[in-house]
Design a protein around this motif. Structure first.
Motif, PDB file in Angstrom:
ATOM      1  N   THR A  98      -6.893  -1.782  -9.138  1.00 50.35           N
ATOM      2  CA  THR A  98      -5.681  -1.825  -8.315  1.00 50.35           C
ATOM      3  C   THR A  98      -5.226  -3.234  -7.970  1.00 50.35           C
ATOM      4  OG1 THR A  98      -7.066  -1.583  -6.362  1.00 50.35           O
ATOM      5  CG2 THR A  98      -6.094   0.436  -7.275  1.00 50.35           C
ATOM      6  N   SER A  99      -6.024  -4.229  -8.312  1.00 47.58           N
ATOM      7  CA  SER A  99      -5.594  -5.605  -8.062  1.00 47.58           C
ATOM      8  C   SER A  99      -5.980  -6.480  -9.248  1.00 47.58           C
ATOM      9  CB  SER A  99      -6.206  -6.148  -6.772  1.00 47.58           C
ATOM     10  OG  SER A  99      -7.611  -6.113  -6.834  1.00 47.58           O
ATOM     11  N   LYS A 145      -9.907   2.847  -8.285  1.00 45.10           N
ATOM     12  CA  LYS A 145      -8.891   3.869  -8.005  1.00 45.10           C
ATOM     13  C   LYS A 145      -9.129   5.082  -8.900  1.00 45.10           C
ATOM     14  CE  LYS A 145      -4.052   4.973  -7.574  1.00 45.10           C
ATOM     15  NZ  LYS A 145      -2.701   4.460  -7.368  1.00 45.10           N
ATOM     16  N   THR A 167      -2.996  -5.638 -13.637  1.00 47.32           N
ATOM     17  CA  THR A 167      -2.746  -4.234 -13.341  1.00 47.32           C
ATOM     18  C   THR A 167      -1.603  -4.119 -12.351  1.00 47.32           C
ATOM     19  OG1 THR A 167      -3.873  -2.137 -12.895  1.00 47.32           O
ATOM     20  CG2 THR A 167      -4.321  -3.965 -11.374  1.00 47.32           C
ATOM     21  N   SER A 169      -0.857  -1.980  -8.630  1.00 49.84           N
ATOM     22  CA  SER A 169      -1.636  -1.266  -7.618  1.00 49.84           C
ATOM     23  C   SER A 169      -1.295   0.216  -7.565  1.00 49.84           C
ATOM     24  CB  SER A 169      -1.427  -1.898  -6.251  1.00 49.84           C
ATOM     25  OG  SER A 169      -0.064  -1.845  -5.893  1.00 49.84           O
ATOM     26  N   ASP A 170      -0.023   0.575  -7.768  1.00 51.30           N
ATOM     27  CA  ASP A 170       0.382   1.975  -7.625  1.00 51.30           C
ATOM     28  C   ASP A 170       0.177   2.788  -8.893  1.00 51.30           C
ATOM     29  OD1 ASP A 170       2.342   0.456  -8.844  1.00 51.30           O
ATOM     30  OD2 ASP A 170       4.008   1.580  -7.988  1.00 51.30           O
ATOM     31  N   PRO A 210      -2.063   1.976 -12.230  1.00 54.56           N
ATOM     32  CA  PRO A 210      -2.909   0.993 -12.923  1.00 54.56           C
ATOM     33  C   PRO A 210      -2.630   0.878 -14.420  1.00 54.56           C
ATOM     34  CG  PRO A 210      -4.231   2.363 -11.471  1.00 54.56           C
ATOM     35  CD  PRO A 210      -2.861   2.971 -11.510  1.00 54.56           C
TER      36      PRO A 210
END
Length: 132
Positions: free
Chosen positions: A12-13, A27, A118, A120-121, A123
């Motif tokens: 996600t980051s 995630k 990536t 976050s919402d 991936p």
């Protein structure tokens, strides 16, 4: 126990510096059978069978990145992004069909290069697997 097993997980980051060890995908999008652990990035087979695993790694900027799908520590396939200065955020992917015994462990590990990208919402860098 359910005979259906499958998971998809993503990061996600972004990281411009990741360059060793297991790539952890925190995630969880799907985890039928609860074989995937989002804390250590390892899938542990709940039962024996033939599984399909897929990894997609999105490069960070113009950096090269190589990752492996490993079974109990042994590399099975490699995904790579090897770029020039004109390329940006390319993707590398690979798929492996593996025969697993109950308790066998599969994960994605660093081979060479560094970083990944990536969203976050939704991936871009992901790891999936399922029993066939």
């Amino acid at each position: 126990m359910s005979t259906r097993i499958g998971f998809t997980a993503g990061v996600t980051s972004d990281s411009s510096s990741w360059n060793s060890g297991t790539l952890v995908f925190p995630k969880v999008i799907t985890n039928v059978g609860n074989g995937y652990n989002p804390f250590d990035g390892v899938f542990t087979a709940p039962r024996a069978g033939v599984y399909v695993f897929f990894v997609n790694v999105q490069s960070y900027g113009t950096q090269n990145i190589y990752v492996d799908i490993v079974l109990n520590g042994a590399t099975k396939v490699r995904a790579m992004v090897s770029q020039s200065d004109e390329e940006y955020n390319d993707a590398g992917s690979n798929l492996a069909v593996l025969s697993l015994q109950t308790g066998d462990r599969v994960w994605v590990k660093h081979y060479a290069g560094q970083g990944y990208y990536t969203h976050s919402d939704s991936p871009l860098t992901t790891f999936s697997g399922f029993l066939i």
